[in-house]
Design a protein around this motif. Structure first.
Motif, mmCIF file in Angstrom:
data_model
loop_
_atom_site.group_PDB
_atom_site.id
_atom_site.type_symbol
_atom_site.label_atom_id
_atom_site.label_comp_id
_atom_site.label_asym_id
_atom_site.label_seq_id
_atom_site.Cartn_x
_atom_site.Cartn_y
_atom_site.Cartn_z
ATOM 1 N N PHE A 180 0.855 -1.184 0.000
ATOM 2 C CA PHE A 180 0.000 0.000 0.000
ATOM 3 C C PHE A 180 0.886 1.227 0.000
ATOM 4 C CE2 PHE A 180 -3.109 -3.002 1.107
ATOM 5 C CZ PHE A 180 -4.360 -2.419 1.208
ATOM 6 N N ASP A 181 0.563 2.208 -0.843
ATOM 7 C CA ASP A 181 1.287 3.474 -0.762
ATOM 8 C C ASP A 181 0.519 4.410 0.177
ATOM 9 O OD1 ASP A 181 -0.804 4.700 -2.243
ATOM 10 O OD2 ASP A 181 0.306 4.547 -4.130
ATOM 11 N N ASP A 182 1.069 5.601 0.434
ATOM 12 C CA ASP A 182 0.448 6.526 1.379
ATOM 13 C C ASP A 182 -0.966 6.927 0.959
ATOM 14 O OD1 ASP A 182 2.663 6.455 3.014
ATOM 15 O OD2 ASP A 182 3.525 8.298 2.217
ATOM 16 N N ALA A 183 -1.186 7.141 -0.331
ATOM 17 C CA ALA A 183 -2.516 7.534 -0.811
ATOM 18 C C ALA A 183 -3.533 6.410 -0.593
ATOM 19 C CB ALA A 183 -2.463 7.919 -2.290
ATOM 20 N N GLU A 184 -3.123 5.171 -0.839
ATOM 21 C CA GLU A 184 -4.029 4.033 -0.633
ATOM 22 C C GLU A 184 -4.336 3.837 0.849
ATOM 23 O OE1 GLU A 184 -3.089 0.927 -4.179
ATOM 24 O OE2 GLU A 184 -1.422 1.397 -2.815
ATOM 25 N N LEU A 185 -3.338 4.020 1.691
ATOM 26 C CA LEU A 185 -3.581 3.923 3.132
ATOM 27 C C LEU A 185 -4.525 5.019 3.601
ATOM 28 C CD1 LEU A 185 -0.058 2.985 4.508
ATOM 29 C CD2 LEU A 185 -2.147 1.623 4.693
ATOM 30 N N ALA A 186 -4.354 6.231 3.085
ATOM 31 C CA ALA A 186 -5.243 7.333 3.458
ATOM 32 C C ALA A 186 -6.680 7.018 3.048
ATOM 33 C CB ALA A 186 -4.767 8.637 2.813
ATOM 34 N N GLN A 187 -6.866 6.471 1.854
ATOM 35 C CA GLN A 187 -8.205 6.106 1.391
ATOM 36 C C GLN A 187 -8.798 4.996 2.260
ATOM 37 O OE1 GLN A 187 -10.258 7.458 -0.694
ATOM 38 N NE2 GLN A 187 -11.800 5.851 -0.637
ATOM 39 N N LEU A 188 -8.005 3.985 2.568
ATOM 40 C CA LEU A 188 -8.444 2.897 3.437
ATOM 41 C C LEU A 188 -8.895 3.440 4.790
ATOM 42 C CD1 LEU A 188 -8.618 -0.196 4.174
ATOM 43 C CD2 LEU A 188 -6.263 0.041 4.957
ATOM 44 N N LEU A 189 -8.111 4.346 5.352
ATOM 45 C CA LEU A 189 -8.450 4.925 6.650
ATOM 46 C C LEU A 189 -9.720 5.754 6.600
ATOM 47 C CD1 LEU A 189 -4.875 5.878 7.802
ATOM 48 C CD2 LEU A 189 -6.383 4.237 8.914
ATOM 49 N N THR A 190 -9.896 6.546 5.560
ATOM 50 C CA THR A 190 -11.089 7.381 5.430
ATOM 51 C C THR A 190 -12.348 6.517 5.423
ATOM 52 O OG1 THR A 190 -9.876 9.106 4.257
ATOM 53 C CG2 THR A 190 -12.270 9.067 3.958
ATOM 54 N N VAL A 191 -12.342 5.490 4.598
ATOM 55 C CA VAL A 191 -13.509 4.606 4.482
ATOM 56 C C VAL A 191 -13.708 3.822 5.778
ATOM 57 C CG1 VAL A 191 -14.435 2.600 3.259
ATOM 58 C CG2 VAL A 191 -13.363 4.460 1.971
ATOM 59 N N SER A 192 -12.625 3.256 6.312
ATOM 60 C CA SER A 192 -12.726 2.432 7.517
ATOM 61 C C SER A 192 -13.181 3.237 8.725
ATOM 62 C CB SER A 192 -11.383 1.775 7.823
ATOM 63 O OG SER A 192 -11.030 0.889 6.795
ATOM 64 N N ARG A 193 -12.677 4.439 8.871
ATOM 65 C CA ARG A 193 -13.092 5.272 10.006
ATOM 66 C C ARG A 193 -14.581 5.577 9.961
ATOM 67 N NH1 ARG A 193 -7.664 8.952 9.839
ATOM 68 N NH2 ARG A 193 -6.569 7.868 11.507
#
Length: 148
Positions: free
Chosen positions: A20-33
């Motif tokens: 996962f790159d930083d952008a993918e992690l940020a997207q994962l976190l946004t949705v998961s949160r």
């Protein structure tokens, strides 16, 4: 309180099927949160070198339902529940999902520095419990000092 509504803490580890790159992690976190907040799930996510460790806490039925979803998620493989235990009080009440990116080790790091999650997969429940408590404390200290 019913068994399904009782609070639990669940810790799992998994390997990403691809980095996962930083952008993918940020997207994962946004949705998961957002999803976790709607379910009443709090916790902490750690990611390093294609490996995840996550602590989830919330009502048993919601946490177990989320684990079923994670187990079917094609971004994860080798999903292992390390600890599942009753929870009397949330440790991450303020976070729908706290997150820290872990940096790579430097040659001069102190003895005992955790540079992978491999030891969490060994199955020694006492060692896993201690490691999770250390990670929890580490995250809380980092979170509180970054807020200053």
């Amino acid at each position: 309180m019913t068994a399904e509504a009782a609070l639990v803490s669940l810790v799992y580890s998994s390997s990403a099927t691809r980095p996962f790159d930083d952008a993918e992690l940020a997207q994962l976190l946004t949705v998961s949160r957002a999803r976790n907040s709607a379910r009443g799930i709090t916790g902490m996510l750690l990611y390093r070198g294609g490996e995840f460790v996550q602590i989830l806490e919330g009502p048993r039925s919601d946490v177990e339902g989320l684990m079923q979803t994670i187990g079917r998620d094609p971004r994860h493989r080798d999903v292992r529940v390390l600890i599942e235990e009753p929870l009397h009080e949330r440790r991450f009440e303020e976070w729908t999902m706290g997150y820290q990116s872990l940096v790579a080790t430097a040659p001069d790091m102190a003895t005992g520095y955790r540079d992978s999650f491999d030891d969490l997969r060994m199955g020694d429940r006492d060692m896993i419990g201690r490691a999770i408590m250390e990670l929890t404390l580490w995250f809380r200290v980092r979170e509180s000092t970054s807020a200053d």
